[in-house]
Motif scaffolding. Structure first.
Motif, PDB file in Angstrom:
ATOM      1  N   THR A   9       0.833  -1.207   0.000  1.00 16.18           N
ATOM      2  CA  THR A   9       0.000   0.000   0.000  1.00 16.18           C
ATOM      3  C   THR A   9       0.867   1.257   0.000  1.00 16.18           C
ATOM      4  OG1 THR A   9      -1.650  -1.224   1.273  1.00 16.18           O
ATOM      5  CG2 THR A   9      -1.901   1.165   1.148  1.00 16.18           C
ATOM      6  N   ALA A  10       1.938   1.251   0.812  1.00 16.20           N
ATOM      7  CA  ALA A  10       2.828   2.413   0.863  1.00 16.20           C
ATOM      8  C   ALA A  10       3.504   2.648  -0.474  1.00 16.20           C
ATOM      9  CB  ALA A  10       3.875   2.212   1.954  1.00 16.20           C
ATOM     10  N   HIS A  11       3.832   1.533  -1.150  1.00 15.63           N
ATOM     11  CA  HIS A  11       4.544   1.670  -2.427  1.00 15.63           C
ATOM     12  C   HIS A  11       3.636   2.238  -3.508  1.00 15.63           C
ATOM     13  CE1 HIS A  11       7.130  -0.408  -5.777  1.00 15.63           C
ATOM     14  NE2 HIS A  11       7.222   0.905  -5.793  1.00 15.63           N
ATOM     15  N   GLU A  61       1.274  17.971  -4.247  1.00 15.67           N
ATOM     16  CA  GLU A  61       0.697  16.624  -4.334  1.00 15.67           C
ATOM     17  C   GLU A  61       1.727  15.568  -3.939  1.00 15.67           C
ATOM     18  OE1 GLU A  61      -2.406  13.880  -5.015  1.00 15.67           O
ATOM     19  OE2 GLU A  61      -2.361  16.063  -4.762  1.00 15.67           O
ATOM     20  N   ALA A  62       2.992  15.782  -4.341  1.00 15.75           N
ATOM     21  CA  ALA A  62       4.052  14.836  -3.964  1.00 15.75           C
ATOM     22  C   ALA A  62       4.214  14.796  -2.446  1.00 15.75           C
ATOM     23  CB  ALA A  62       5.364  15.240  -4.631  1.00 15.75           C
ATOM     24  N   ILE A  63       4.203  15.959  -1.799  1.00 10.36           N
ATOM     25  CA  ILE A  63       4.330  16.009  -0.333  1.00 10.36           C
ATOM     26  C   ILE A  63       3.124  15.343   0.331  1.00 10.36           C
ATOM     27  CG2 ILE A  63       4.380  17.565   1.652  1.00 10.36           C
ATOM     28  CD1 ILE A  63       5.947  19.538  -0.095  1.00 10.36           C
ATOM     29  N   LYS A  64       1.942  15.602  -0.211  1.00  6.87           N
ATOM     30  CA  LYS A  64       0.729  15.035   0.368  1.00  6.87           C
ATOM     31  C   LYS A  64       0.740  13.507   0.298  1.00  6.87           C
ATOM     32  CE  LYS A  64      -4.291  15.015  -0.337  1.00  6.87           C
ATOM     33  NZ  LYS A  64      -5.406  15.567  -1.173  1.00  6.87           N
ATOM     34  N   LYS A  65       1.090  12.972  -0.867  1.00  8.38           N
ATOM     35  CA  LYS A  65       1.089  11.514  -1.028  1.00  8.38           C
ATOM     36  C   LYS A  65       2.206  10.861  -0.222  1.00  8.38           C
ATOM     37  CE  LYS A  65      -2.408  10.870  -3.787  1.00  8.38           C
ATOM     38  NZ  LYS A  65      -3.584  10.070  -3.331  1.00  8.38           N
ATOM     39  N   ALA A  66       3.400  11.458  -0.241  1.00  4.31           N
ATOM     40  CA  ALA A  66       4.518  10.862   0.497  1.00  4.31           C
ATOM     41  C   ALA A  66       4.273  10.911   1.998  1.00  4.31           C
ATOM     42  CB  ALA A  66       5.814  11.585   0.145  1.00  4.31           C
ATOM     43  N   SER A  67       3.529  11.912   2.454  1.00  2.00           N
ATOM     44  CA  SER A  67       3.242  12.014   3.890  1.00  2.00           C
ATOM     45  C   SER A  67       2.358  10.867   4.370  1.00  2.00           C
ATOM     46  CB  SER A  67       2.568  13.352   4.193  1.00  2.00           C
ATOM     47  OG  SER A  67       3.413  14.431   3.874  1.00  2.00           O
ATOM     48  N   LEU A  68       1.574  10.264   3.469  1.00  2.00           N
ATOM     49  CA  LEU A  68       0.728   9.135   3.857  1.00  2.00           C
ATOM     50  C   LEU A  68       1.553   7.967   4.361  1.00  2.00           C
ATOM     51  CD1 LEU A  68      -1.918   9.174   0.960  1.00  2.00           C
ATOM     52  CD2 LEU A  68      -2.217   9.976   3.316  1.00  2.00           C
ATOM     53  N   VAL A  69       2.749   7.803   3.788  1.00  2.70           N
ATOM     54  CA  VAL A  69       3.607   6.695   4.216  1.00  2.70           C
ATOM     55  C   VAL A  69       4.011   6.891   5.673  1.00  2.70           C
ATOM     56  CG1 VAL A  69       5.762   5.469   3.770  1.00  2.70           C
ATOM     57  CG2 VAL A  69       4.452   6.419   1.859  1.00  2.70           C
ATOM     58  N   ASN A  75       5.869   1.201   9.366  1.00  5.95           N
ATOM     59  CA  ASN A  75       6.664  -0.037   9.421  1.00  5.95           C
ATOM     60  C   ASN A  75       7.010  -0.570   8.041  1.00  5.95           C
ATOM     61  OD1 ASN A  75       4.018  -0.645   8.810  1.00  5.95           O
ATOM     62  ND2 ASN A  75       4.072  -2.652   9.833  1.00  5.95           N
ATOM     63  N   SER A  76       6.712   0.219   6.968  1.00  4.27           N
ATOM     64  CA  SER A  76       7.027  -0.251   5.613  1.00  4.27           C
ATOM     65  C   SER A  76       8.466   0.096   5.249  1.00  4.27           C
ATOM     66  CB  SER A  76       6.067   0.373   4.601  1.00  4.27           C
ATOM     67  OG  SER A  76       6.399   1.736   4.390  1.00  4.27           O
ATOM     68  N   LYS A  77       8.979  -0.557   4.243  1.00  3.22           N
ATOM     69  CA  LYS A  77      10.358  -0.318   3.800  1.00  3.22           C
ATOM     70  C   LYS A  77      10.482   0.929   2.916  1.00  3.22           C
ATOM     71  CE  LYS A  77      10.031  -3.398  -0.213  1.00  3.22           C
ATOM     72  NZ  LYS A  77      10.600  -4.614  -0.861  1.00  3.22           N
ATOM     73  N   TRP A  78       9.353   1.582   2.621  1.00  2.00           N
ATOM     74  CA  TRP A  78       9.380   2.770   1.751  1.00  2.00           C
ATOM     75  C   TRP A  78       9.379   4.077   2.541  1.00  2.00           C
ATOM     76  CZ3 TRP A  78      10.503   1.524  -3.000  1.00  2.00           C
ATOM     77  CH2 TRP A  78      10.165   0.261  -3.467  1.00  2.00           C
ATOM     78  N   LEU A  79       9.546   3.974   3.856  1.00  2.00           N
ATOM     79  CA  LEU A  79       9.466   5.178   4.681  1.00  2.00           C
ATOM     80  C   LEU A  79      10.604   6.155   4.357  1.00  2.00           C
ATOM     81  CD1 LEU A  79       8.034   6.654   6.985  1.00  2.00           C
ATOM     82  CD2 LEU A  79       9.531   5.442   8.594  1.00  2.00           C
ATOM     83  N   ASP A  80      11.844   5.644   4.271  1.00  2.00           N
ATOM     84  CA  ASP A  80      12.977   6.524   3.965  1.00  2.00           C
ATOM     85  C   ASP A  80      12.819   7.181   2.600  1.00  2.00           C
ATOM     86  OD1 ASP A  80      13.982   5.714   6.361  1.00  2.00           O
ATOM     87  OD2 ASP A  80      15.468   4.331   5.532  1.00  2.00           O
TER      88      ASP A  80
END
Length: 728
Positions: A9-11, A61-69, A75-80
């Motif tokens: 989901t994060a990805h 929009e990029a900040i908004k979507k990335a903030s969801l992670v 706990n996902s590997k896409w946080l960094d």
């Protein structure tokens, strides 16, 4: 299953979309960039909030979507990766403090080494954009010993090259770019970097390496502009032809270069200037301006080069002033050398002003010495010549309008349906000339700011001004302007033409005969002549001041000691009793020393004005060239200072001032010389009054700029100025 869900989901629901939005913003910025090839291109596109405004929705929009992670999938590997997207977006929005914090957070809390390295590379970029080069270099030094991935290595090299370019180290930046090229593909962005490397090597004086990189531009699928400028630089570097045998003449005849001929002529002018053929270079620069079409970006740099040639090579400061003025009106204010150009232009403006003052006043004095009959004859002749010139200008304007529109003019007005023809910019009607339109807009904006199109735009209270104008209009019983009513209708163009012809009118109605008009013009011209002793004294005062300031311009701003000497000598010859004589003596002495000439000006200064600050300054220079003040002399100076200060305290002011003057000459170069100078100024204030006191304080600030007493002296200046203002 839970971790797999969060990773998936994060990805795809957050990071993938955020990364795509960021990529769209970066692609748009790169495609919409406006390259200024008259300056060295930046290795990385600088962050600019105005330029980046069109892509702000992508970044938000990029900040908004990335903030969801960070909010839902910690706990996902896409946080960094999500945090890095947020940092990059904030960087492009010029939100540098928050971008720096994000990259620091990833480096501290991140779990993946490659992501931490990516964050540090972007942290270095953020420091560069913030102008914090020391911290940027610290980050670069840390990354230098880290095992970076190929992508991080490429970005590290590019960012470090950008850092050194911003620091003004072109050779280092170019060498780092050399290490980057093996990591790059053959594409337009690589061709751009080769062009930049060539420019950097050119600036560093390594023309052979620059030539190689310009050739590499052509091998990396360049855009047409990149190919054009690479060929220009190749021809310029080889002195006539590039590796393909292409010459400037062939580039001019190429139809694809129709809008770039101005750049070709400009480069040809640069080549002629390097060969020392300055007249040929100026001719080519003029052709460059004449070849300008809709893109006027080249024009200010062409004017600037012409101004430099007139100033530095030909010593023609009048023409230099005109071209610097035109260049500054069109040059972008964010240009690196804008401030220095503005300073030189200001000096040239002063030069032209002083020169015109001298010529005008000399001419007026020469006319004033004529007999009444000869004066009237000379003024009548001048009026006839002026009328003739005005008629010639009017005829020239008519011809230009007809030529530009292709239709005849009636009373100076072209008929409807006029269109522009293919004329050089100098011959085009104002509104068909992009160069003059741009310059006029710049002049207006610099004076009045960005104003809307509206009536009475210069008035702060528009409603009141309109009501007053309506109340005083002829329709409502108003009368023409006079001492009582200043709101009369403005004179029309017909009024101006009739007045120039000697038939003054108001609103098109004649108010006097031509004979009366000529007589009034004659009287107006006579009124400007210094016919009385008082007017002559004022005229001479203006000439004296202009000569004095012109000499200082030659000496300090233009570094022309020979011209300074001749100007100061002319000042002393024409006005031997000038109040500036001590300073002029001193400047003549210094200017002759600069040229290695022997002169008697220093001796004259010490003999005629031994107690002035300039005599002490000359003595201090002489002392500086000799032995240092001995410890015994320092002790004597300390004792004498105590004695003089005691005289000041006890009211023996005249004796104290005399001993202070002697001490300043005797102990020039001592450690307490500035204390003696300040004590002398205070004694002058008590003995001679306020104005000499203020002058003495000004002399102190000029002669002792590094003294620790400067703040106290400035306080004394302020108090003296306030006391003078109260008396007035």
């Amino acid at each position: 299953m839970s971790k797999a869900y969060h990773n998936l989901t994060a990805h795809y629901n957050a990071y993938f979309i955020a990364q795509d939005q960021l990529r769209q913003a970066e692609i748009t910025l790169y495609k919409n960039r406006k390259e200024n090839y008259n300056q060295i291109l930046p290795v990385l596109l600088p962050v600019d909030s105005i330029t980046n405004e069109p892509v702000k929705p992508f970044l938000d929009e990029a900040i908004k979507k990335a903030s969801l992670v960070a909010e839902r999938h910690q706990n996902s590997k896409w946080l960094d990766d999500a945090y890095i997207v947020i940092g990059k977006a904030r960087l492009l929005k010029q939100d540098l403090p928050n971008a720096i914090e994000v990259f620091k957070y990833v480096n501290t809390k991140g779990t993946n080494e490659d992501d931490k390295h990516t964050a540090l590379v972007n942290l270095m970029r953020a420091y560069v954009e913030a102008g914090d080069y020391n911290n940027g270099l610290n980050v670069a030094e840390y990354l230098r010993v880290q095992p970076l991935s190929k992508d991080n290595t490429r970005d590290y090299y590019l960012t470090k090259a950008y850092l050194h370019q911003r620091k003004g180290e072109p050779a280092v930046a170019a060498a780092i770019l050399d290490a980057t090229f093996p990591l790059l593909k053959k594409e337009e962005s690589t061709a751009r970097l080769h062009l930049i490397a060539g420019q950097l090597y050119d600036l560093a004086g390594q023309t052979a390496k620059a030539y190689e990189h310009y050739a590499d531009v052509l091998r990396n699928r360049p855009a047409y502009e990149q190919e054009f400028y690479a060929n220009i630089y190749l021809i310029q570097g080889s002195g006539g032809k590039n590796r393909l045998g292409q010459s400037f003449e062939q580039m001019l005849s190429d139809r694809k270069n129709a809008d770039l001929k101005d750049k070709v002529y400009y480069t040809m002018g640069l080549l002629e200037a390097r060969r020392g053929r300055y007249d040929e270079a100026i001719s080519l620069y003029r052709q460059s301006v004449a070849a300008t079409t809709t893109n006027t970006a080249q024009v200010p740099y062409t004017y600037l080069e012409m101004g430099k040639l007139y100033f530095e090579k030909k010593g023609d400061f009048v023409n230099a002033q005109m071209y610097y003025d035109s260049a500054l009106a069109l040059l972008p204010q964010q240009s690196a050398d804008y401030a220095s150009i503005q300073t030189r232009k200001k000096s040239l403006d002063e030069y032209v002003s002083y020169r015109n003052t001298i010529r005008t006043e000399d001419s007026l004095q020469q006319l004033a010495r004529l007999s009444p009959e000869a004066l009237t004859q000379a003024l009548n002749k001048a009026m006839q010549e002026q009328d003739k010139r005005d008629a010639q200008q009017a005829e020239l304007a008519r011809q230009v309008i007809e030529k530009a529109t292709g239709t005849p003019t009636v009373a100076g007005v072209s008929q409807p349906g006029a269109t522009n023809s293919n004329l050089s910019p100098n011959d085009r009607w104002y509104l068909y000339n992009p160069v003059r339109i741009t310059q006029g807009l710049q002049d207006f904006t610099s004076t009045w700011g960005n104003r809307p199109l509206e009536d009475d735009w210069r008035r702060s209270n528009k409603d009141a001004s309109r009501a007053m104008a309506a109340e005083n209009s002829p329709v409502n019983g108003g009368t023409p302007a006079n001492e009582i009513n200043p709101n009369a209708p403005l004179p029309t163009r017909a009024d101006a033409l009739n007045a120039a012809a000697g038939n003054p009118t108001v609103g098109g109605t004649a108010v006097g005969s031509r004979a009366n008009g000529v007589g009034s013009r004659l009287e107006a011209m006579k009124a400007q002549l210094p016919l009385t002793p008082a007017a002559l004294a004022q005229s001479n005062g203006r000439i004296e001041n202009a000569l004095y300031r012109l000499g200082k311009l030659y000496k300090f701003q233009f570094n022309q000691p020979t011209d300074a000497i001749s100007t100061f000598e002319q000042l002393l010859t024409r006005y031997p009793n000038t109040l500036q004589k001590p300073e002029v003596y001193y400047l003549l002495s210094v200017s002759n020393d600069q040229l290695g000439r022997t002169s008697t000006w220093k001796d004259k200064l010490l003999a005629e004005f031994p107690n002035t600050s300039y005599a002490r300054l000359a003595g201090k220079i002489a002392a500086g060239n000799g032995a240092a003040v001995s410890s015994g002399a320092e002790a004597q100076a300390q004792k004498l200072y105590a004695d003089v200060y005691y005289l000041y305290q006890t009211g023996n002011l005249t004796e104290g001032l005399a001993r202070a003057e002697t001490a300043l000459n005797q102990f020039a170069g001592s450690q307490i010389e500035d204390k003696f100078a300040l004590l002398r100024a205070m004694l002058i204030g008590r003995v001679q009054g306020t104005e000499p006191y203020r002058q003495a304080l000004a002399d102190f600030i000029r002669d002792y700029p590094a003294s620790t007493l400067i703040p106290h002296v400035k306080e004394l200046q302020t108090a003296a100025d306030q006391a003078t203002a109260k008396r007035k």
